[in-house]
Design an enzyme around this catalytic site. Structure first.
Site, short mmCIF file in Angstrom:
data_model
loop_
_atom_site.label_atom_id
_atom_site.label_comp_id
_atom_site.label_asym_id
_atom_site.label_seq_id
_atom_site.Cartn_x
_atom_site.Cartn_y
_atom_site.Cartn_z
N TYR A 16 2.65 37.78 -20.74
CA TYR A 16 2.48 37.31 -22.12
C TYR A 16 1.00 37.04 -22.40
CZ TYR A 16 2.84 32.99 -19.36
OH TYR A 16 2.68 32.03 -18.40
N ASP A 93 7.15 16.41 -12.05
CA ASP A 93 7.56 17.04 -10.78
C ASP A 93 7.82 16.02 -9.68
OD1 ASP A 93 7.34 19.52 -11.93
OD2 ASP A 93 5.70 20.23 -10.64
C1 LIG Z 1 4.07 29.68 -11.20
C2 LIG Z 1 4.51 28.53 -12.05
C3 LIG Z 1 4.89 28.76 -13.38
C4 LIG Z 1 5.28 27.69 -14.19
N1 LIG Z 1 5.64 27.94 -15.48
C5 LIG Z 1 5.98 26.92 -16.28
C6 LIG Z 1 6.32 27.15 -17.66
O1 LIG Z 1 6.27 28.28 -18.14
N2 LIG Z 1 6.71 26.10 -18.42
C7 LIG Z 1 6.75 24.83 -17.93
O2 LIG Z 1 7.11 23.90 -18.67
N3 LIG Z 1 6.42 24.57 -16.63
C8 LIG Z 1 6.04 25.58 -15.81
N4 LIG Z 1 5.69 25.32 -14.49
C9 LIG Z 1 5.83 23.95 -13.97
C10 LIG Z 1 4.67 23.03 -14.34
O3 LIG Z 1 3.42 23.59 -13.92
C11 LIG Z 1 4.89 21.68 -13.62
O4 LIG Z 1 6.23 21.28 -13.76
C12 LIG Z 1 3.99 20.63 -14.21
O5 LIG Z 1 2.64 20.95 -13.96
C13 LIG Z 1 4.33 19.25 -13.61
O6 LIG Z 1 3.45 18.32 -14.15
P1 LIG Z 1 3.20 16.98 -13.38
O7 LIG Z 1 2.21 16.23 -14.21
O8 LIG Z 1 4.50 16.32 -13.05
O9 LIG Z 1 2.57 17.38 -11.97
P2 LIG Z 1 1.22 18.16 -11.67
O10 LIG Z 1 0.87 19.12 -12.77
O11 LIG Z 1 1.40 18.70 -10.28
O12 LIG Z 1 0.12 17.02 -11.69
C14 LIG Z 1 -0.04 16.13 -10.62
C15 LIG Z 1 -1.52 15.85 -10.49
O13 LIG Z 1 -1.71 14.80 -9.54
C16 LIG Z 1 -2.80 15.13 -8.72
N5 LIG Z 1 -2.66 14.38 -7.47
C17 LIG Z 1 -1.81 14.62 -6.44
N6 LIG Z 1 -1.98 13.72 -5.47
C18 LIG Z 1 -2.92 12.86 -5.91
C19 LIG Z 1 -3.51 11.69 -5.37
N7 LIG Z 1 -3.15 11.21 -4.18
N8 LIG Z 1 -4.45 11.05 -6.10
C20 LIG Z 1 -4.83 11.51 -7.33
N9 LIG Z 1 -4.29 12.62 -7.89
C21 LIG Z 1 -3.35 13.28 -7.19
C22 LIG Z 1 -2.71 16.63 -8.55
O14 LIG Z 1 -3.95 17.18 -8.16
C23 LIG Z 1 -2.31 17.06 -9.97
O15 LIG Z 1 -3.42 17.27 -10.80
C24 LIG Z 1 5.30 26.36 -13.67
C25 LIG Z 1 4.91 26.14 -12.33
C26 LIG Z 1 4.53 27.21 -11.54
C27 LIG Z 1 4.08 26.93 -10.14
#
Ligand SMILES: Cc1cc2nc3c(=O)[nH]c(=O)nc-3n(C[C@H](O)[C@H](O)[C@H](O)COP(=O)(O)OP(=O)(O)OC[C@H]3O[C@@H](n4cnc5c(N)ncnc54)[C@H](O)[C@@H]3O)c2cc1C
Length: 202
Positions: A16, A93
């Site tokens: 896309y 996540d």
């Molecule tokens: C290939 C792929 C395709 C995807 N496609 C989609 C899509 O099309 N649509 C969609 O909705 N979702 C999609 N996702 C899922 C999406 O990327 C995740 O679900 C989302 O990023 C989760 O957000 P989060 O904030 O929970 O975690 P994260 O984005 O993982 O953020 C967590 C953050 O915490 C930081 N961190 C970790 N440990 C520490 C620490 N000890 N101290 C300080 N910081 C720390 C990490 O570096 C990271 O920046 C996809 C994922 C993948 C892998």
């Protein structure tokens, strides 16, 4: 075709445009025996081309256009109902890791944030109670997405009898029926796994 998805046995490809057409994203998914955790790994193009060797010519042509591929190992976990303790809670996540087959991981994290803010406001800063209420409102919806993402992944990559069944069950659907089957995810459903109830405050 500018955007779309194609699938086959143990592989699929999604493509896309992004940033108003400035970038074009290709996401190639395949079963691999390599396992490398982390967010900064690169894939092996030789393995990619081997896994997609049996796909049709337009897919292989598209894949040839990219020289270096970022790689993510895909992980999930069965749903849990408790991710809060006292004044600590999780969202996104960390609370409910899911496979990407419904493209919902980030969407669920955003819904979590809205729900959490609503609960904290409604319970006037009683964080422990708000975190319990937030988790209560979210675990069935996020659990359903976790489970259904697994099901869709299995269907996309199916072979043999599963593939025949998929084609039989999904092949004859009209676009309206396909949208209808996603109402629980995108519609205004007020049930425990619906979009409407998950975001409510109070
Ligand atoms: C290939 C792929 C395709 C995807 N496609 C989609 C899509 O099309 N649509 C969609 O909705 N979702 C999609 N996702 C899922 C999406 O990327 C995740 O679900 C989302 O990023 C989760 O957000 P989060 O904030 O929970 O975690 P994260 O984005 O993982 O953020 C967590 C953050 O915490 C930081 N961190 C970790 N440990 C520490 C620490 N000890 N101290 C300080 N910081 C720390 C990490 O570096 C990271 O920046 C996809 C994922 C993948 C892998």
């Amino acid at each position: 075709m500018v955007d779309g998805a194609v699938g086959g046995e143990k592989v699929h490809l999604v493509h896309y445009p992004m940033r108003g057409g400035e970038l074009f994203n290709l996401v190639a998914v395949f079963h691999s025996s390599r396992y490398e955790e982390g967010w900064d790994s690169y894939g092996d193009p030789a393995e990619l081309h081997e896994r997609f060797a049996k796909t049709c010519a337009p897919v292989r042509t598209l894949l040839e256009k990219i020289e270096s591929w970022r790689m993510w190992v895909l992980c999930d976990r069965p749903p849990i109902r408790n991710w809060s303790r006292g004044r600590l809670t999780l969202l996104g996540d960390a609370a409910h890791p899911m496979l990407q087959y419904l493209a919902q991981g980030a969407c669920m994290a955003i819904e979590d944030a809205v729900c959490l803010a609503n609960k904290v406001e409604a319970l006037r800063g009683d964080f422990a109670a708000a975190f319990q209420a937030y988790q209560e409102a979210r675990y069935l919806r996020t659990g359903r997405v976790q489970i259904m993402a697994r099901v869709y992944g299995e269907f996309y990559h199916a072979s043999g009898v599963a593939r025949e069944l998929r084609n039989m069950m999904l092949g004859g659907r009209t676009p309206e029926q396909a949208f209808e089957s996603m109402q629980w995810l995108y519609g205004e459903d007020e049930g425990p796994t619906g979009y409407g109830s998950a975001l409510k405050g109070g």
